[in-house]
Design a protein around this motif. Structure first.
Motif, mmCIF file in Angstrom:
data_model
loop_
_atom_site.group_PDB
_atom_site.id
_atom_site.type_symbol
_atom_site.label_atom_id
_atom_site.label_comp_id
_atom_site.label_asym_id
_atom_site.label_seq_id
_atom_site.Cartn_x
_atom_site.Cartn_y
_atom_site.Cartn_z
ATOM 1 N N LYS A 39 0.832 -1.204 0.000
ATOM 2 C CA LYS A 39 0.000 0.000 0.000
ATOM 3 C C LYS A 39 0.870 1.259 0.000
ATOM 4 N N ILE A 40 1.971 1.236 0.758
ATOM 5 C CA ILE A 40 2.905 2.372 0.762
ATOM 6 C C ILE A 40 3.532 2.534 -0.616
ATOM 7 N N TYR A 41 3.918 1.425 -1.223
ATOM 8 C CA TYR A 41 4.456 1.427 -2.594
ATOM 9 C C TYR A 41 3.438 2.027 -3.556
ATOM 10 N N HIS A 42 2.187 1.686 -3.368
ATOM 11 C CA HIS A 42 1.108 2.201 -4.209
ATOM 12 C C HIS A 42 1.023 3.730 -4.109
ATOM 13 N N ILE A 43 1.058 4.228 -2.889
ATOM 14 C CA ILE A 43 0.994 5.677 -2.666
ATOM 15 C C ILE A 43 2.197 6.371 -3.293
ATOM 16 N N PHE A 44 3.373 5.756 -3.162
ATOM 17 C CA PHE A 44 4.600 6.324 -3.727
ATOM 18 C C PHE A 44 4.524 6.405 -5.252
ATOM 19 N N LEU A 70 5.618 23.009 -17.625
ATOM 20 C CA LEU A 70 6.385 23.309 -18.844
ATOM 21 C C LEU A 70 5.495 23.738 -20.003
ATOM 22 N N ASN A 71 4.202 23.429 -19.918
ATOM 23 C CA ASN A 71 3.304 23.673 -21.063
ATOM 24 C C ASN A 71 2.110 24.554 -20.752
ATOM 25 N N GLN A 72 2.096 25.181 -19.582
ATOM 26 C CA GLN A 72 0.911 25.927 -19.195
ATOM 27 C C GLN A 72 0.623 27.063 -20.174
ATOM 28 N N ILE A 73 -0.574 27.022 -20.706
ATOM 29 C CA ILE A 73 -1.053 28.072 -21.605
ATOM 30 C C ILE A 73 -2.247 28.784 -20.967
ATOM 31 N N LYS A 74 -3.100 27.988 -20.314
ATOM 32 C CA LYS A 74 -4.301 28.526 -19.687
ATOM 33 C C LYS A 74 -4.453 27.928 -18.292
ATOM 34 N N ASN A 75 -5.121 28.665 -17.418
ATOM 35 C CA ASN A 75 -5.328 28.205 -16.049
ATOM 36 C C ASN A 75 -6.163 26.935 -15.979
ATOM 37 N N ILE A 76 -6.989 26.711 -17.006
ATOM 38 C CA ILE A 76 -7.862 25.542 -16.993
ATOM 39 C C ILE A 76 -7.065 24.243 -16.948
ATOM 40 N N GLN A 77 -5.823 24.256 -17.430
ATOM 41 C CA GLN A 77 -4.983 23.059 -17.362
ATOM 42 C C GLN A 77 -4.712 22.676 -15.908
ATOM 43 N N TRP A 78 -4.449 23.696 -15.073
ATOM 44 C CA TRP A 78 -4.234 23.439 -13.650
ATOM 45 C C TRP A 78 -5.538 23.022 -12.973
ATOM 46 N N TYR A 79 -6.660 23.596 -13.391
ATOM 47 C CA TYR A 79 -7.948 23.228 -12.792
ATOM 48 C C TYR A 79 -8.258 21.758 -13.022
ATOM 49 N N PHE A 80 -8.023 21.292 -14.247
ATOM 50 C CA PHE A 80 -8.217 19.876 -14.555
ATOM 51 C C PHE A 80 -7.286 19.005 -13.714
ATOM 52 N N PHE A 81 -6.050 19.455 -13.580
ATOM 53 C CA PHE A 81 -5.052 18.678 -12.837
ATOM 54 C C PHE A 81 -5.422 18.593 -11.357
ATOM 55 N N ILE A 82 -5.869 19.693 -10.779
ATOM 56 C CA ILE A 82 -6.288 19.702 -9.373
ATOM 57 C C ILE A 82 -7.509 18.802 -9.181
ATOM 58 N N PHE A 83 -8.413 18.801 -10.154
ATOM 59 C CA PHE A 83 -9.583 17.917 -10.120
ATOM 60 C C PHE A 83 -9.133 16.463 -10.103
ATOM 61 N N PHE A 84 -8.144 16.141 -10.918
ATOM 62 C CA PHE A 84 -7.570 14.789 -10.951
ATOM 63 C C PHE A 84 -6.968 14.425 -9.592
ATOM 64 N N ILE A 85 -6.228 15.351 -8.978
ATOM 65 C CA ILE A 85 -5.602 15.098 -7.680
ATOM 66 C C ILE A 85 -6.653 14.818 -6.613
ATOM 67 N N PHE A 86 -7.781 15.533 -6.681
ATOM 68 C CA PHE A 86 -8.866 15.318 -5.725
ATOM 69 C C PHE A 86 -9.337 13.860 -5.747
ATOM 70 N N PHE A 87 -9.566 13.324 -6.929
ATOM 71 C CA PHE A 87 -10.016 11.935 -7.040
ATOM 72 C C PHE A 87 -8.911 10.952 -6.645
ATOM 73 N N ILE A 145 -6.679 11.500 -4.311
ATOM 74 C CA ILE A 145 -6.642 11.505 -2.841
ATOM 75 C C ILE A 145 -7.734 10.595 -2.279
ATOM 76 N N LEU A 146 -8.927 10.671 -2.851
ATOM 77 C CA LEU A 146 -10.015 9.789 -2.422
ATOM 78 C C LEU A 146 -9.653 8.323 -2.647
ATOM 79 N N HIS A 147 -9.031 8.063 -3.782
ATOM 80 C CA HIS A 147 -8.613 6.694 -4.099
ATOM 81 C C HIS A 147 -7.589 6.188 -3.074
ATOM 82 N N ILE A 148 -6.602 6.999 -2.759
ATOM 83 C CA ILE A 148 -5.571 6.599 -1.797
ATOM 84 C C ILE A 148 -6.191 6.333 -0.427
ATOM 85 N N LYS A 161 -12.024 1.953 -10.570
ATOM 86 C CA LYS A 161 -12.031 3.404 -10.383
ATOM 87 C C LYS A 161 -10.738 4.031 -10.903
ATOM 88 N N LEU A 162 -9.608 3.388 -10.590
ATOM 89 C CA LEU A 162 -8.321 3.954 -11.007
ATOM 90 C C LEU A 162 -8.158 3.898 -12.518
#
Length: 301
Positions: free
Chosen positions: A223-228, A243-260, A262-265, A283-284
């Motif tokens: 499980k620790i390996y999984h989190i790593f 390296l590729n940020q053009i619009k803020n929406i790219q970060w919004y999508f990425f933060i949305f991904f991180i939210f899910f 975290i729930l998965h972990i 789910k993953l």
């Protein structure tokens, strides 16, 4: 009806993993001015054939070693050997090997000039390596899927580097460091999918001598390996967006991904009943697919 058992054997719910990297690299290449639609379709078909080949070969190899029975958590994987003969499964392996080779051959013929002999030979050799790796994960006297860590590295290589960076090269004939970072991010998520599968099957695998990373580490450290693994995936994904940020929406999508993620972990940490890992595995796969798709689409929004 035997068709439904073949569908089980193909494990259709895993196929988005093949689509993710290839589609992601295509969307990025399209944004950068390359519109290789035929190449994309050939990449997609070849990847799907290879994954179906890997799925039915894996089930065949594990079943003949007795890993799957009616008490297994991944019970869908046993149906092919209960309701479809081994001979027919072998014929299925031959069929998808041929289909993978033909599709791969069309792909390199379409994308690589015969005059560029080194690259042509490299991709031609790559077709055989992909087919070999798909079959002998769990088939043969010394299947590499039974050796600690090797399957994890190969999943990172095939579902990450080859899927994203390899297909990007076919679209653009260029290699980019940012695409390589993205390929590591996608590849590590695929390794995490494999790790959930191995955690779920840890007791049965140990009993039958299949020494996955989960068996070697034990469920706590697996499980620790999984989190790593997931932490590294998020890190490399964040580096790509930086390296590729053009619009803020790219970060919004990425933060949305991180939210899910975290729930998965959180769910992975608290699960006690191994059969519940099946749901987190699915789910993953879905999270990985949405992550790849949203990252590619965000360039156009």
């Amino acid at each position: 009806m035997k068709l439904k058992y073949w569908i089980y054997a193909m494990r259709l719910h895993t196929l988005p993993l093949s689509i993710t990297g290839i589609t992601l690299s295509f969307l990025i290449s399209k944004f950068r001015g390359f519109e290789e639609y035929i190449v994309y379709i050939l990449c997609l078909i070849t990847a799907l054939f290879l994954q179906i080949l890997a799925n039915i070969s894996n089930d065949y190899g594990d079943n003949i070693r007795g890993l799957y029975n009616f008490n297994s958590f991944g019970s869908n994987k046993r149906v092919q050997c209960s309701f479809i003969s081994f001979l027919k499964i072998k014929k299925g392996i031959y069929l998808f090997s041929i289909l993978s080779f033909i599709s791969g051959l069309f792909l390199i013929y379409k994308t690589i000039s015969i005059n560029d002999i080194f690259i042509f030979f490299l991709y031609f050799l790559g077709i055989f390596i992909c087919i070999y790796s798909s079959i002998f994960y769990s088939i043969g006297s010394k299947p590499y899927g039974y050796k600690t860590g090797i399957s994890d590295l190969l999943v990172l290589f095939f579902f990450g580097i080859i899927s994203v960076q390899g297909s990007y090269f076919l679209y653009t004939h260029t290699l980019k460091i940012d695409i390589f970072l993205l390929s590591l991010s996608i590849g590590l998520l695929n390794v995490a999918v494999l790790n959930i599968n191995n955690i779920r099957d840890i007791d049965n695998d140990y009993k039958h001598g299949k020494y996955t990373m989960a068996v070697w580490l034990g469920i706590k450290y697996a499980k620790i390996y999984h989190i790593f693994i997931i932490f590294l995936s998020v890190f490399f994904g964040g580096m790509f967006i930086f390296l590729n940020q053009i619009k803020n929406i790219q970060w919004y999508f990425f933060i949305f991904f991180i939210f899910f993620i975290i729930l998965h972990i959180k769910n992975i940490i608290i699960i006690k009943d191994n059969k519940l890992f099946n749901l987190e595995l699915k789910k993953l796969i879905f999270i990985t697919f949405l992550y790849g798709l949203s990252t590619g689409i965000s360039f156009f929004l």
